[in-house]
Motif scaffolding. Structure first.
Motif, PDB file in Angstrom:
ATOM      1  N   ASP A  33       1.001  -1.197  -0.026  1.00  0.00           N
ATOM      2  CA  ASP A  33      -0.005  -0.004  -0.089  1.00  0.00           C
ATOM      3  C   ASP A  33       0.821   1.414  -0.001  1.00  0.00           C
ATOM      4  O   ASP A  33       0.483   2.335  -0.498  1.00  0.00           O
ATOM      5  CB  ASP A  33      -0.858   0.029   1.049  1.00  0.00           C
ATOM      6  N   VAL A  34       2.042   1.276   0.594  1.00  0.00           N
ATOM      7  CA  VAL A  34       2.899   2.309   0.577  1.00  0.00           C
ATOM      8  C   VAL A  34       3.375   2.496  -0.553  1.00  0.00           C
ATOM      9  O   VAL A  34       3.461   3.630  -1.578  1.00  0.00           O
ATOM     10  CB  VAL A  34       3.979   2.285   1.723  1.00  0.00           C
ATOM     11  N   LEU A  35       3.829   1.611  -1.535  1.00  0.00           N
ATOM     12  CA  LEU A  35       4.340   1.425  -2.794  1.00  0.00           C
ATOM     13  C   LEU A  35       3.533   2.044  -3.846  1.00  0.00           C
ATOM     14  O   LEU A  35       3.927   2.700  -4.682  1.00  0.00           O
ATOM     15  CB  LEU A  35       4.829  -0.084  -3.307  1.00  0.00           C
ATOM     16  N   SER A  36       2.073   1.696  -3.658  1.00  0.00           N
ATOM     17  CA  SER A  36       1.036   2.141  -4.566  1.00  0.00           C
ATOM     18  C   SER A  36       0.906   3.694  -4.364  1.00  0.00           C
ATOM     19  O   SER A  36       0.715   4.519  -5.149  1.00  0.00           O
ATOM     20  CB  SER A  36      -0.188   1.401  -4.435  1.00  0.00           C
ATOM     21  N   ALA A  37       1.140   4.114  -2.989  1.00  0.00           N
ATOM     22  CA  ALA A  37       0.969   5.530  -2.501  1.00  0.00           C
ATOM     23  C   ALA A  37       2.057   6.187  -2.950  1.00  0.00           C
ATOM     24  O   ALA A  37       2.011   7.665  -3.333  1.00  0.00           O
ATOM     25  CB  ALA A  37       0.868   5.859  -1.220  1.00  0.00           C
ATOM     26  N   LEU A  38       3.298   5.637  -3.584  1.00  0.00           N
ATOM     27  CA  LEU A  38       4.166   6.339  -3.973  1.00  0.00           C
ATOM     28  C   LEU A  38       4.232   6.426  -5.578  1.00  0.00           C
ATOM     29  O   LEU A  38       5.039   6.712  -6.285  1.00  0.00           O
ATOM     30  CB  LEU A  38       5.608   5.590  -3.555  1.00  0.00           C
ATOM     31  N   GLY A  40       3.605   3.410  -7.644  1.00  0.00           N
ATOM     32  CA  GLY A  40       3.899   2.235  -7.989  1.00  0.00           C
ATOM     33  C   GLY A  40       5.442   1.917  -8.021  1.00  0.00           C
ATOM     34  O   GLY A  40       6.342   2.801  -7.982  1.00  0.00           O
ATOM     35  N   ALA A  41       5.915   0.581  -8.381  1.00  0.00           N
ATOM     36  CA  ALA A  41       7.125   0.276  -8.442  1.00  0.00           C
ATOM     37  C   ALA A  41       7.838   0.835  -9.281  1.00  0.00           C
ATOM     38  O   ALA A  41       8.827   1.156  -9.249  1.00  0.00           O
ATOM     39  CB  ALA A  41       7.419  -1.405  -8.397  1.00  0.00           C
ATOM     40  N   GLU A  42       7.236   0.986 -10.727  1.00  0.00           N
ATOM     41  CA  GLU A  42       7.935   1.743 -11.773  1.00  0.00           C
ATOM     42  C   GLU A  42       8.156   3.213 -11.425  1.00  0.00           C
ATOM     43  O   GLU A  42       9.219   3.859 -12.258  1.00  0.00           O
ATOM     44  CB  GLU A  42       7.071   1.466 -13.076  1.00  0.00           C
ATOM     45  N   ASN A  43       7.777   3.877 -10.487  1.00  0.00           N
ATOM     46  CA  ASN A  43       7.860   5.270 -10.075  1.00  0.00           C
ATOM     47  C   ASN A  43       9.344   5.312  -9.485  1.00  0.00           C
ATOM     48  O   ASN A  43       9.645   6.559  -9.152  1.00  0.00           O
ATOM     49  CB  ASN A  43       6.785   5.793  -9.514  1.00  0.00           C
TER      50      ASN A  43
END
Length: 92
Positions: A33-38, A40-43
């Protein structure tokens, strides 16, 4: 010899600091959920644990950062710096 003594001195003063090594983005360092708030992983350009309670990430596009979603995910504090660098306070 002096360098070893100096490193030991600073480690004694700041025991929660972790050696500064850049890592490629891995899902294990950040929750989903932290990764998606940032954005996504590609960002993510890089992520690094700075201390036991802080993670530094560098984003491709800082505009995709959702601070409200980070707060909802349990991140205690968010500090946005220039160049797409974001510090996440993950503990008290």
């Amino acid at each position: 010899m002096f360098e070893k003594l100096q490193r030991a001195f600073w480690k004694a003063l700041t025991p929660d600091l972790i050696a500064e090594t850049l890592e490629a983005p891995t899902p294990s360092l950040l929750a989903a959920d932290v990764l998606s708030a940032l954005g996504g992983a590609e960002n993510l350009k890089s992520q690094q644990r700075v201390a036991l309670t802080r993670v530094r990430v560098q984003l491709q596009d800082a505009g995709r950062l959702d601070e409200a979603a980070l707060k909802a995910a349990g991140v205690a504090g968010v500090m946005v710096l220039s160049g797409g660098v974001v510090h996440l306070i993950t503990g008290l």
